[in-house]
Design an enzyme around this catalytic site. Structure first.
Site, PDB file in Angstrom:
ATOM      1  N   HIS A  74       0.813  -1.217   0.000  1.00 26.09           N
ATOM      2  CA  HIS A  74       0.000   0.000   0.000  1.00 26.09           C
ATOM      3  C   HIS A  74       0.847   1.269   0.000  1.00 26.09           C
ATOM      4  CE1 HIS A  74       1.132   0.129   4.188  1.00 26.09           C
ATOM      5  NE2 HIS A  74       0.571   1.323   4.281  1.00 26.09           N
ATOM      6  N   HIS A  89       1.764   6.846  -0.399  1.00 30.51           N
ATOM      7  CA  HIS A  89       0.817   6.027   0.355  1.00 30.51           C
ATOM      8  C   HIS A  89      -0.492   5.966  -0.424  1.00 30.51           C
ATOM      9  CE1 HIS A  89      -1.943   4.882   3.589  1.00 30.51           C
ATOM     10  NE2 HIS A  89      -0.886   4.466   4.253  1.00 30.51           N
TER      11      HIS A  89
END
Length: 168
Positions: A74, A89
């Site tokens: 992620h 992110h």
């Protein structure tokens, strides 16, 4: 250049302290304080910006190298050529998806440019999991940042010049 000038530091080009930032994903650029996550919006991890993506292709926001790839896929840690550290992110509270809708395409040590696709994300998969899809770009070593300028917000295409970050 003399034979031993490298020992004296001569002949070495100084590193440019200003890095141009490119939009890493097609979508709407927002200042970090508008990101719907207090850890990011209150700049607890550093300054930066968010992009609400219109597709799932994530590119590097600048020139540098990959320094970390999170096992959950992620997030990716980058270091720009000027030494500024960048966290890319993908989504909000997406660590708990344990990699599900993500596919990281780079590995530690890879050289990256704004043309380097670093990751893909299944936006429908994020939506089905009830997660926001904002891609967050954060400069994590703010003590090494002289100046950060986000000069473009709103709908912007991937690769567009959107600002700069200058190292001390």
């Amino acid at each position: 250049m003399g034979v031993f000038d490298f020992l004296k530091g001569k002949g070495k080009e100084p590193k440019d302290s200003k890095a141009v930032l490119s939009n890493p994903v097609n979508g709407k650029i927002v200042p970090i304080d508008e990101v719907d996550d207090p850890v990011f919006s209150q700049k607890m991890m550093g300054d930066g910006f968010g992009v609400v993506p219109s597709d799932g292709n994530i590119y590097s926001p600048g020139h540098g190298k990959v320094v970390s790839v999170f096992p959950t896929q992620h997030a990716v840690g980058l270091e720009l050529d000027n030494g500024v550290e960048v966290l890319v992110h993908i989504g909000i509270d997406t660590v708990e998806l344990e990699g599900g809708p993500f596919d990281t395409l780079v590995k530690e040590g890879d050289t990256i440019t704004p043309e380097t696709k670093i990751s893909t994300v299944d936006l429908e998969g994020l939506k089905a999991a009830g997660k926001e899809n904002t891609v967050i770009i954060v400069f994590t070593n703010m003590d090494q940042v002289e100046n950060y300028d986000l000069s473009v917000t709103g709908e912007t295409e991937k690769g567009a010049e959107i600002g700069s970050v200058t190292a001390k």
